[in-house]
Motif scaffolding. Structure first.
Motif, PDB file in Angstrom:
ATOM      1  N   LEU A   2      91.976  14.722  78.029  1.00 12.90           N
ATOM      2  CA  LEU A   2      91.058  15.001  77.167  1.00 12.90           C
ATOM      3  C   LEU A   2      91.501  13.591  75.729  1.00 12.90           C
ATOM      4  N   PRO A   3      90.159  13.561  75.469  1.00 10.98           N
ATOM      5  CA  PRO A   3      89.200  12.253  74.972  1.00 10.98           C
ATOM      6  C   PRO A   3      91.029  12.023  73.601  1.00 10.98           C
ATOM      7  N   GLU A   4      90.994  11.348  74.000  1.00 10.13           N
ATOM      8  CA  GLU A   4      92.223  10.130  73.047  1.00 10.13           C
ATOM      9  C   GLU A   4      91.838  10.601  71.713  1.00 10.13           C
ATOM     10  N   GLU A   5      90.096  10.310  71.002  1.00  7.40           N
ATOM     11  CA  GLU A   5      90.148  11.328  69.582  1.00  7.40           C
ATOM     12  C   GLU A   5      90.912  12.588  69.299  1.00  7.40           C
ATOM     13  N   LEU A   6      90.749  14.162  70.477  1.00 14.92           N
ATOM     14  CA  LEU A   6      90.733  14.554  70.296  1.00 14.92           C
ATOM     15  C   LEU A   6      92.322  14.920  69.754  1.00 14.92           C
ATOM     16  N   VAL A   7      93.059  14.163  70.868  1.00 16.63           N
ATOM     17  CA  VAL A   7      94.395  14.558  71.040  1.00 16.63           C
ATOM     18  C   VAL A   7      94.699  14.172  70.023  1.00 16.63           C
ATOM     19  N   GLU A   8      94.331  12.475  69.249  1.00 14.45           N
ATOM     20  CA  GLU A   8      95.269  12.742  68.148  1.00 14.45           C
ATOM     21  C   GLU A   8      94.754  13.730  67.109  1.00 14.45           C
ATOM     22  N   LEU A   9      93.757  13.515  66.999  1.00 15.28           N
ATOM     23  CA  LEU A   9      93.267  14.891  65.700  1.00 15.28           C
ATOM     24  C   LEU A   9      94.271  15.693  65.934  1.00 15.28           C
ATOM     25  N   GLY A  10      94.141  16.643  66.972  1.00 19.70           N
ATOM     26  CA  GLY A  10      94.336  18.080  66.690  1.00 19.70           C
ATOM     27  C   GLY A  10      96.351  17.747  66.623  1.00 19.70           C
ATOM     28  N   SER A  11      97.291  16.657  67.212  1.00 21.10           N
ATOM     29  CA  SER A  11      98.311  15.736  66.755  1.00 21.10           C
ATOM     30  C   SER A  11      99.134  15.947  65.368  1.00 21.10           C
ATOM     31  N   VAL A  12      97.809  14.633  64.740  1.00 23.43           N
ATOM     32  CA  VAL A  12      97.538  14.516  63.525  1.00 23.43           C
ATOM     33  C   VAL A  12      97.842  15.828  61.911  1.00 23.43           C
ATOM     34  N   ILE A  13      97.052  16.604  62.514  1.00 23.93           N
ATOM     35  CA  ILE A  13      96.613  17.675  61.849  1.00 23.93           C
ATOM     36  C   ILE A  13      97.713  18.518  61.499  1.00 23.93           C
ATOM     37  N   CYS A  14      98.785  18.766  63.031  1.00 25.29           N
ATOM     38  CA  CYS A  14      99.769  19.736  63.220  1.00 25.29           C
ATOM     39  C   CYS A  14     100.784  18.649  62.506  1.00 25.29           C
ATOM     40  N   ASP A  15     100.687  17.274  62.193  1.00 23.63           N
ATOM     41  CA  ASP A  15     101.673  16.881  62.021  1.00 23.63           C
ATOM     42  C   ASP A  15     101.924  16.654  60.576  1.00 23.63           C
ATOM     43  N   ALA A  16     100.725  16.786  60.153  1.00 26.63           N
ATOM     44  CA  ALA A  16     100.669  17.218  58.864  1.00 26.63           C
ATOM     45  C   ALA A  16     100.749  18.328  57.895  1.00 26.63           C
ATOM     46  N   LEU A  17     100.421  19.500  58.418  1.00 22.96           N
ATOM     47  CA  LEU A  17     100.565  20.262  57.969  1.00 22.96           C
ATOM     48  C   LEU A  17     101.891  21.036  58.455  1.00 22.96           C
ATOM     49  N   LYS A  18     102.745  20.283  59.210  1.00 20.82           N
ATOM     50  CA  LYS A  18     104.365  20.266  59.005  1.00 20.82           C
ATOM     51  C   LYS A  18     104.303  21.895  60.279  1.00 20.82           C
ATOM     52  N   LEU A  19     103.788  21.837  61.159  1.00 20.87           N
ATOM     53  CA  LEU A  19     103.601  22.777  61.968  1.00 20.87           C
ATOM     54  C   LEU A  19     104.319  22.614  63.420  1.00 20.87           C
ATOM     55  N   GLY A  20     104.931  21.441  63.274  1.00 21.66           N
ATOM     56  CA  GLY A  20     105.753  21.247  64.549  1.00 21.66           C
ATOM     57  C   GLY A  20     105.053  19.885  66.064  1.00 21.66           C
ATOM     58  N   GLU A  21     105.649  20.160  66.605  1.00 21.87           N
ATOM     59  CA  GLU A  21     104.868  18.435  67.634  1.00 21.87           C
ATOM     60  C   GLU A  21     103.080  19.484  68.456  1.00 21.87           C
ATOM     61  N   MET A  22     102.148  19.106  68.662  1.00 27.79           N
ATOM     62  CA  MET A  22     101.501  19.584  69.088  1.00 27.79           C
ATOM     63  C   MET A  22     101.046  18.951  70.119  1.00 27.79           C
ATOM     64  N   ARG A  23     100.304  19.102  71.431  1.00 23.78           N
ATOM     65  CA  ARG A  23     100.406  18.104  72.391  1.00 23.78           C
ATOM     66  C   ARG A  23      99.084  18.345  72.352  1.00 23.78           C
ATOM     67  N   PRO A  24      97.182  18.376  72.578  1.00 28.07           N
ATOM     68  CA  PRO A  24      95.937  18.913  73.093  1.00 28.07           C
ATOM     69  C   PRO A  24      96.081  19.007  74.050  1.00 28.07           C
ATOM     70  N   ASP A  25      95.863  18.893  75.692  1.00 22.56           N
ATOM     71  CA  ASP A  25      94.690  19.046  76.341  1.00 22.56           C
ATOM     72  C   ASP A  25      93.892  19.406  77.185  1.00 22.56           C
ATOM     73  N   ALA A  26      93.235  20.066  75.819  1.00 19.60           N
ATOM     74  CA  ALA A  26      91.799  20.970  76.310  1.00 19.60           C
ATOM     75  C   ALA A  26      91.221  21.018  75.055  1.00 19.60           C
ATOM     76  N   ALA A  27      90.328  21.123  75.231  1.00 23.54           N
ATOM     77  CA  ALA A  27      88.981  21.449  73.301  1.00 23.54           C
ATOM     78  C   ALA A  27      88.160  22.724  74.344  1.00 23.54           C
ATOM     79  N   ILE A  28      87.700  23.258  73.262  1.00 23.55           N
ATOM     80  CA  ILE A  28      85.779  23.539  74.383  1.00 23.55           C
ATOM     81  C   ILE A  28      85.077  23.425  72.783  1.00 23.55           C
ATOM     82  N   VAL A  29      83.940  22.913  73.514  1.00 21.63           N
ATOM     83  CA  VAL A  29      82.849  23.126  72.482  1.00 21.63           C
ATOM     84  C   VAL A  29      81.932  23.956  72.320  1.00 21.63           C
TER      85      VAL A  29
END
Ligand SMILES: O=C(O)CCC(=O)C(=O)O
Ligand SMILES: [Fe+2]
Length: 167
Positions: A36-63
């Motif tokens: 998965l493009p690095e920017e999307l991995v980062e976006l998903g994990s930073v948002i989950c971190d900021a919202l304190k939802l635990g660790e997210m390791r994004p590996d897929a996206a649908i546009v």
């Protein structure tokens, strides 16, 4: 994509997949796939971190691409093999988004999703029905770009990217 070939995006393109690619025929994700493009991995994990939802390791996206008058039927995203949140980013024209319940008989709540909005489905909300009955093309969102095909596309259409963790 627009920079490489602006003519790639046209009225009939409705979706693309990134990372581990969802198979629309089997309604399953393969075990592995592309990075998965690095920017999307980062976006998903930073948002989950900021919202304190635990660790997210994004590996897929649908546009999803929404040209004028397009919609997305009610559905639940249940093919991912984890219960990690689903991080959804809206770009371009606004849309009416219906957030429902676990069954179709529950009355949905309508929400406007605008350019730059991020909607996160997690916990009890991760497996609810949702839909996009219409986009509000031309209602307030205007874009300017030196990339004219991109400008024209965003001034009439909507793009939504859902960042997911399949494995
Ligand atoms: O376009 C949206 O806001 C929702 C997209 C969606 O539900 C999906 O990709 O599964
Ligand atoms: Fe969905």
């Amino acid at each position: 994509m627009f920079h490489r070939d602006p003519t790639l995006i046209n009225k009939s393109l409705r979706w693309t997949t990134l990372g581990i690619e969802y198979d629309w025929n089997t309604k399953e994700y393969p075990r592995e796939g592309r990075e998965l493009p690095e920017e999307l991995v980062e976006l998903g994990s930073v948002i989950c971190d900021a919202l304190k939802l635990g660790e997210m390791r994004p590996d897929a996206a649908i546009v999803n691409y929404y040209p004028p008058k397009s919609s997305l039927s009610p559905h639940v995203d249940r093919s991912e093999r984890t219960n990690a949140p689903l991080v959804s980013m809206s770009l371009g024209q606004s849309a009416v988004y219906l957030s429902g319940g676990k069954t179709l008989s529950e009355k949905p709540i309508p929400i406007w999703l605008r350019n730059g909005d991020i909607l996160v489905m997690h916990g009890e909300q991760r497996l609810v029905y949702h839909a996009v009955p219409c986009i509000g093309a031309g209602e307030g969102e205007t874009f300017e770009s030196t990339n004219k095909p991109l400008e024209q596309y965003l001034n009439t259409s909507r793009v939504n990217i859902t960042i997911r963790q399949v494995n």
